[in-house]
Design an enzyme around this catalytic site. Structure first.
Site, PDB file in Angstrom:
ATOM      1  CD  GLU A  49      -2.679   1.232   2.507  1.00 50.88           C
ATOM      2  OE1 GLU A  49      -2.798   0.303   3.267  1.00 50.88           O
ATOM      3  OE2 GLU A  49      -3.595   2.226   2.588  1.00 50.88           O
ATOM      4  NE  ARG A 275       4.423  -7.754  11.213  1.00 47.73           N
ATOM      5  CZ  ARG A 275       3.687  -7.260  10.341  1.00 47.73           C
ATOM      6  NH1 ARG A 275       2.975  -7.637   9.458  1.00 47.73           N
ATOM      7  NH2 ARG A 275       4.168  -6.023  10.292  1.00 47.73           N
ATOM      8  CE  LYS A 285       2.781   0.266   4.930  1.00 51.79           C
ATOM      9  NZ  LYS A 285       2.632   0.061   3.452  1.00 51.79           N
TER      10      LYS A 285
HETATM   11  P1  ATP Z   1      -0.159  -1.569   6.836  1.00 50.90           P
HETATM   12  O1  ATP Z   1      -0.904  -2.777   5.827  1.00 50.90           O
HETATM   13  O2  ATP Z   1      -0.221  -1.595   8.122  1.00 50.90           O
HETATM   14  O3  ATP Z   1       0.031  -0.231   6.302  1.00 50.90           O
HETATM   15  P2  ATP Z   1       2.071  -3.559   6.217  1.00 50.90           P
HETATM   16  O4  ATP Z   1       3.485  -3.450   6.464  1.00 50.90           O
HETATM   17  O5  ATP Z   1       1.397  -4.437   6.038  1.00 50.90           O
HETATM   18  O6  ATP Z   1       1.337  -2.249   6.748  1.00 50.90           O
HETATM   19  P3  ATP Z   1       1.799  -3.404   3.128  1.00 50.90           P
HETATM   20  O7  ATP Z   1       1.948  -2.256   2.442  1.00 50.90           O
HETATM   21  O8  ATP Z   1       0.376  -3.771   3.253  1.00 50.90           O
HETATM   22  O9  ATP Z   1       2.303  -2.855   4.592  1.00 50.90           O
HETATM   23  O10 ATP Z   1       2.746  -4.550   2.924  1.00 50.90           O
HETATM   24  C1  ATP Z   1       3.030  -4.908   1.707  1.00 50.90           C
HETATM   25  C2  ATP Z   1       3.434  -6.671   1.821  1.00 50.90           C
HETATM   26  O11 ATP Z   1       4.478  -6.803   2.666  1.00 50.90           O
HETATM   27  C3  ATP Z   1       2.204  -7.448   2.441  1.00 50.90           C
HETATM   28  O12 ATP Z   1       2.120  -8.479   1.686  1.00 50.90           O
HETATM   29  C4  ATP Z   1       2.694  -7.748   3.779  1.00 50.90           C
HETATM   30  O13 ATP Z   1       2.234  -8.972   4.064  1.00 50.90           O
HETATM   31  C5  ATP Z   1       4.268  -7.828   3.653  1.00 50.90           C
HETATM   32  N1  ATP Z   1       4.910  -7.341   4.995  1.00 50.90           N
HETATM   33  C6  ATP Z   1       4.619  -6.147   5.732  1.00 50.90           C
HETATM   34  N2  ATP Z   1       5.424  -6.217   6.711  1.00 50.90           N
HETATM   35  C7  ATP Z   1       5.911  -7.639   6.786  1.00 50.90           C
HETATM   36  C8  ATP Z   1       7.026  -8.089   7.596  1.00 50.90           C
HETATM   37  N3  ATP Z   1       7.211  -7.348   8.647  1.00 50.90           N
HETATM   38  N4  ATP Z   1       7.623  -9.140   7.085  1.00 50.90           N
HETATM   39  C9  ATP Z   1       7.183  -9.672   6.150  1.00 50.90           C
HETATM   40  N5  ATP Z   1       6.235  -9.167   5.340  1.00 50.90           N
HETATM   41  C10 ATP Z   1       5.640  -8.165   5.521  1.00 50.90           C
END
Ligand code: ATP
Ligand code: MG
Length: 569
Positions: A49, A275, A285
């Site tokens: 995102e 994760r 984020k």
């Molecule tokens: P949010 O959804 O809270 O804004 P997010 O860190 O999940 O934050 P995304 O942009 O949705 O952000 O993440 C993109 C991809 O990265 C998703 O598929 C998510 O599962 C993966 N991802 C995010 N954080 C991690 C992490 N700490 N370890 C591994 N994969 C991650």
């Protein structure tokens, strides 16, 4: 977690030690699916995102998705999940593209946006309405929340749940036309308010949001929810394996429900992995955005940030991050990785690639009393001890030098072998010197050392075979360059910072600035992202804040980890 100590076989100056891809449960699933010919080829995606910069957790997901595509001869899409225009910005889109490329991955022509599918998603929502599987709900957000129930109590049906198809269609079209204010109504799937899985209790598909979108402008007054947009985007793109983190495990039945109830062109499957969590860091984020907004750090690329932009600025090579994610593997159970593992990967890569230089972080002046005034000479220094191909360089020796302040002690304890009055040491690539006198200022601080050198020890060896117990780095006073050195300590004092109240855990000493360092002249041509080893000090790289008259270096990582120090390895 065990860390291999063995040689990785890569040569000095080369790229990261990249071995054969590791195996994990997701790769096993992909391999089995391909073997059983369930798919013609594997298609994965990385779906950020654009509401912030990528962090090292994302690197794990990127390496997994792009890595699988590469290893199994498929492709990986970069898809921006841009369904919430109030939080998303073009700056983030640009930064994400830059960071994925920097990490070493390429989506080719497969760059997509969930917003590309807004029209189709809308049509499919109408299909659900017509099939009696979605309805417009007028409850307030609070009413909806209360009626949703809890983990132990079922939810209650909305009083609007049994609206006619015609009424639902009319209201949904008027939502789209922008006739209602934000939050007045939502479109919900009609599934089961008593489901044991809260995600199936009539989840929201569309909400009203009068906000311009970076790509669709003011075309839409309603935007799809993540749950509704995600799986359908996967299906439109022909994704075979939709890999996400564990918190989406409970969303999988909903992911499947949409695919079963819509005329989607393909049938992706969702798989979840743990994760990445890292000690002394927060990988959220929301928290990272707040650190930037509230000025706790100097922007998204502050070298203390766990963002890819921050790590890059700090001097971490992308190969080290690839090595790191390979080392930690992919599992199905959540865990926290020790930050030392990351440092280990960084050292592994930099030890092979970084050229050696001399820099004095906290200078103490040395005058060689028996070295002729006005004279100097060139000595030869090697650029990399394990890589003769990296060549040598000239360094200048003269009467006035700088050494590291901590390499001198006036009253040394027994095991201190560096410089002290009467003691002899080796200056790297140069001569043996002996300290004759420590000169102090009015407050009693040592400000200068008077030493003598032995001209017979040129190159660092005594012809009579006598030994010294210490070899120290140094720079010449006349032609070394002034520099600022930035040392980074963990941003948080706690190994497991409280994401809810992170400000309390911030480390006031996370940035240490050494303003009066001196570095050898070869560093005048240093460039950002070209890490060097300052002998005995660690790995450093030029910061973009540098100016020709004032070099600024970031310490990427020290030479040894603190753990090793504690256990005396
Ligand atoms: P949010 O959804 O809270 O804004 P997010 O860190 O999940 O934050 P995304 O942009 O949705 O952000 O993440 C993109 C991809 O990265 C998703 O598929 C998510 O599962 C993966 N991802 C995010 N954080 C991690 C992490 N700490 N370890 C591994 N994969 C991650
Ligand atoms: Mg997310």
């Amino acid at each position: 977690m065990s860390i291999g100590e063995g040689s990785t076989g890569a040569t000095a100056g080369g790229e990261a030690p990249e071995e054969a891809p590791g195996r994990d449960f997701i790769r096993d699933i992909v391999a089995a699916d391909l073997q059983a010919k369930r798919h013609a080829g594997v298609v994965t995606r990385f779906p950020p995102e654009p509401n912030g910069y990528l962090h090292i957790g994302h690197a794990k997901s990127i390496a997994l998705n792009f890595g699988i595509a590469e290893e199994f001869g498929g492709r990986c899409h970069l898809r921006f999940d841009d369904t919430n225009p109030t939080r998303e910005e073009q700056e983030y889109i640009d930064a994400i593209e830059r960071d994925v490329r920097w990490l070493g991955f390429d989506w080719g022509r497969h760059l997509y946006y969930a917003s590309d599918y807004f029209e189709r998603l809308y049509e499919w929502a109408e299909l659900l309405i017509k099939a009696g599987k979605a309805y417009v709900d007028d409850q307030s957000p609070d009413e909806m929340r209360i009626a949703r129930g809890t983990l132990t109590e079922p939810g209650r049906n909305s009083p609007f749940r049994d609206r006619s198809v015609d009424e639902n269609l009319e209201l949904f079209r008027r939502m789209k036309a922008g006739e209602f204010p934000n939050g007045a109504r939502v479109l919900r799937a009609k599934i089961d308010m008593a489901s044991g899985n809260i995600n199936l209790r009539d989840p929201v598909l569309y909400r009203i949001l009068h906000a311009p979108h970076p790509r669709t402008g003011t075309a839409w007054s309603i935007y799809p929810s993540y749950d509704y947009a995600h799986g359908q985007s996967d299906a439109i793109e022909g994704i075979t394996h939709s890999v996400c983190t564990l918190e989406f495990e409970d969303h999988r039945p909903l992911y499947d429900w949409f695919l079963e109830n819509l005329p989607v062109p393909s049938r992706p499957r969702q798989y979840e992995f743990a994760r990445l969590n890292l000690t002394y860091a927060v990988l959220s984020k929301r928290v990272l955005t707040q650190l930037v907004r509230d000025g706790h750090v100097n922007g998204w690329d502050d070298p203390r940030m766990p963002t890819l932009a921050g790590l890059r600025r700090r001097g971490v090579p992308p190969a080290a991050l690839r090595d790191f994610v390979k080392r930690i593997g992919v599992a199905k159970a959540n865990s926290v990785v020790d930050a030392n593992v990351l440092d280990f990967s960084i050292r592994e890569v930099l030890n092979k690639s970084a050229l050696r230089r001399m820099a004095v972080l906290r200078p103490l002046k040395v005058v060689i009393e028996n070295y002729p005034e006005g004279q100097s000479e060139e000595l030869e220094a090697v650029n990399h001890p394990d890589d003769p191909g990296a060549g040598t360089r000239k360094i200048r020796f003269g009467r006035e030098l700088f050494i590291e302040h901590e390499d001198f002690m006036e009253n040394p304890p027994k095991k201190f072998f560096r410089l002290s009055p009467g003691n002899e040491v080796r200056l790297r690539y140069a001569y043996f010197i002996t300290c004759r006198e420590a000169v102090k200022n009015a407050t009693g601080e040592v400000v200068e050392l008077r030493c003598t050198y032995d001209p017979a020890t040129k190159g660092g060896n005594a012809p009579d075979g006598r030994k010294v117990k210490a070899t120290m780095h140094w720079v010449s006073a006349a032609d070394s360059l002034p520099a600022e050195i930035r040392i980074y300590n963990p941003l948080f004092m706690s190994a497991a910072p409280d994401a809810g109240n992170f400000a309390a855990d911030l480390n006031p000493q996370s940035l240490e600035v050494l303003a009066n360092a001196r570095v050898e002249p070869a560093l005048a041509t240093a460039k950002p992202e070209e890490p060097v080893q300052f002998e005995r000090q660690g790995y450093f790289s030029l910061d973009p804040d540098s100016r020709p008259d004032r070099l600024v270096f970031n310490r990427t990582v020290g030479l040894r980890d603190t753990f090793a120090k504690v256990v005396g390895k």
